[in-house]
Write an enzyme that holds these catalytic residues in place. Structure first.
Site, PDB file in Angstrom:
ATOM      1  N   LYS A  89      43.925  43.718  58.477  1.00 17.12           N
ATOM      2  CA  LYS A  89      43.382  42.379  58.662  1.00 17.12           C
ATOM      3  C   LYS A  89      42.460  42.068  57.500  1.00 17.12           C
ATOM      4  O   LYS A  89      41.642  42.915  57.101  1.00 17.12           O
ATOM      5  CB  LYS A  89      42.608  42.291  59.979  1.00 17.12           C
ATOM      6  CG  LYS A  89      41.969  40.928  60.214  1.00 17.12           C
ATOM      7  CD  LYS A  89      41.152  40.915  61.493  1.00 17.12           C
ATOM      8  CE  LYS A  89      40.482  39.566  61.686  1.00 17.12           C
ATOM      9  NZ  LYS A  89      39.642  39.522  62.912  1.00 17.12           N
ATOM     10  N   SER A 102      39.665  41.614  50.918  1.00 11.65           N
ATOM     11  CA  SER A 102      40.013  42.735  50.032  1.00 11.65           C
ATOM     12  C   SER A 102      39.164  43.975  50.280  1.00 11.65           C
ATOM     13  O   SER A 102      39.008  44.817  49.391  1.00 11.65           O
ATOM     14  CB  SER A 102      39.901  42.314  48.557  1.00 11.65           C
ATOM     15  OG  SER A 102      40.717  41.194  48.295  1.00 11.65           O
ATOM     16  N   ARG A 103      38.617  44.098  51.486  1.00  8.77           N
ATOM     17  CA  ARG A 103      37.782  45.238  51.865  1.00  8.77           C
ATOM     18  C   ARG A 103      36.501  45.326  51.041  1.00  8.77           C
ATOM     19  O   ARG A 103      35.839  46.370  51.021  1.00  8.77           O
ATOM     20  CB  ARG A 103      38.566  46.563  51.762  1.00  8.77           C
ATOM     21  CG  ARG A 103      39.731  46.693  52.749  1.00  8.77           C
ATOM     22  CD  ARG A 103      39.208  46.666  54.190  1.00  8.77           C
ATOM     23  NE  ARG A 103      40.233  46.956  55.167  1.00  8.77           N
ATOM     24  CZ  ARG A 103      40.971  46.042  55.782  1.00  8.77           C
ATOM     25  NH1 ARG A 103      40.809  44.757  55.501  1.00  8.77           N
ATOM     26  NH2 ARG A 103      41.868  46.388  56.675  1.00  8.77           N
ATOM     27  N   LEU A 104      36.110  44.258  50.369  1.00  9.33           N
ATOM     28  CA  LEU A 104      34.854  44.229  49.620  1.00  9.33           C
ATOM     29  C   LEU A 104      33.761  43.664  50.532  1.00  9.33           C
ATOM     30  O   LEU A 104      33.200  42.591  50.299  1.00  9.33           O
ATOM     31  CB  LEU A 104      35.010  43.392  48.348  1.00  9.33           C
ATOM     32  CG  LEU A 104      36.075  43.905  47.370  1.00  9.33           C
ATOM     33  CD1 LEU A 104      36.186  42.984  46.163  1.00  9.33           C
ATOM     34  CD2 LEU A 104      35.742  45.336  46.930  1.00  9.33           C
TER      35      LEU A 104
END
Length: 212
Positions: free
Chosen positions: A9, A189-191
């Site tokens: 997600k 983007s998992r940042l």
């Protein structure tokens, strides 16, 4: 068929930056909890409580926060339960709130102390009658033969105490006094955004951004 490894997600709802984060973590927590309530997140006051036993073995369970202020975060339980015994041996714990719908996590660490008898009495008196009887009926964390044991004991204490059961001596509140907080906001983007607060001498909070 989709596998667990394929479940992903992207988090896009909000951001967390230093310019909009309070210097006092309690104020930020209060705002986030209010937003979780306003968003009708299921059980917004549910938190995971992690403790450690004398043997160093950790354990977790979900409890409900019932109050918070500058002194700390409060919940209530059976002092003879596993968590109660572990807190008696090692009075430090960690809490975690996960508001999935808002893509947010709050982590809190600190020492734990019992709340006053007066606070425990006041909260116990506010509970529904069935819950007050349940506190007497359940030897929390102890093995039982079946659910019938609980039902029978609740009925017995109902006959004994009627509509006004007193607070059991083995039941009451705990307060976690925070010395560390972390606020996590999911980002693309998992940042992700992570802001950590650490209590410094003199009661000042130091805030740092952590890499995701």
């Amino acid at each position: 068929m989709q596998t667990l490894a394929d479940l992903r997600k992207d988090y896009t709802r909000a951001e967390l930056d230093e310019a909009h984060a309070d210097a006092d973590p309690l104020k930020l927590f209060e705002r986030w909890l209010h937003e979780a309530v306003q968003a009708q997140v299921p059980e917004p006051n549910a938190m995971t409580l992690a403790t450690v036993g004398e043997d160093g073995r950790p354990s977790t369970r979900v409890v409900l926060v019932k109050g918070f202020d500058a002194r700390g975060i409060v919940w209530y339980t059976n002092y003879h339960s596993r968590k109660g015994r572990e807190l008696a041996a090692r009075p430090h714990a960690a809490l975690q709130f996960h508001w999935v719908e808002l893509e947010r996590v709050v982590r809190i660490e600190g020492r734990v102390e019992p709340v006053s008898a007066e606070e425990s009495d006041a909260y116990f008196a506010s509970r529904p009658l069935a819950s007050r009887l349940g506190a007497w009926a359940s030897d929390q964390s102890q093995p039982i033969e079946g659910r019938g044991v609980l039902v029978r004991r609740a009925a017995e204490f109902g006959l004994k105490f009627g509509l006004n059961p007193p607070r059991p001596p083995h039941w009451g509140g705990y307060r976690l006094v925070p010395d560390a907080w972390e606020f996590w906001q999911g980002r693309p983007s998992r940042l992700h955004d992570r802001l950590a607060y650490r209590l410094q001498p003199g009661g000042v909070w130091m805030r740092q951004r952590l890499a995701p």
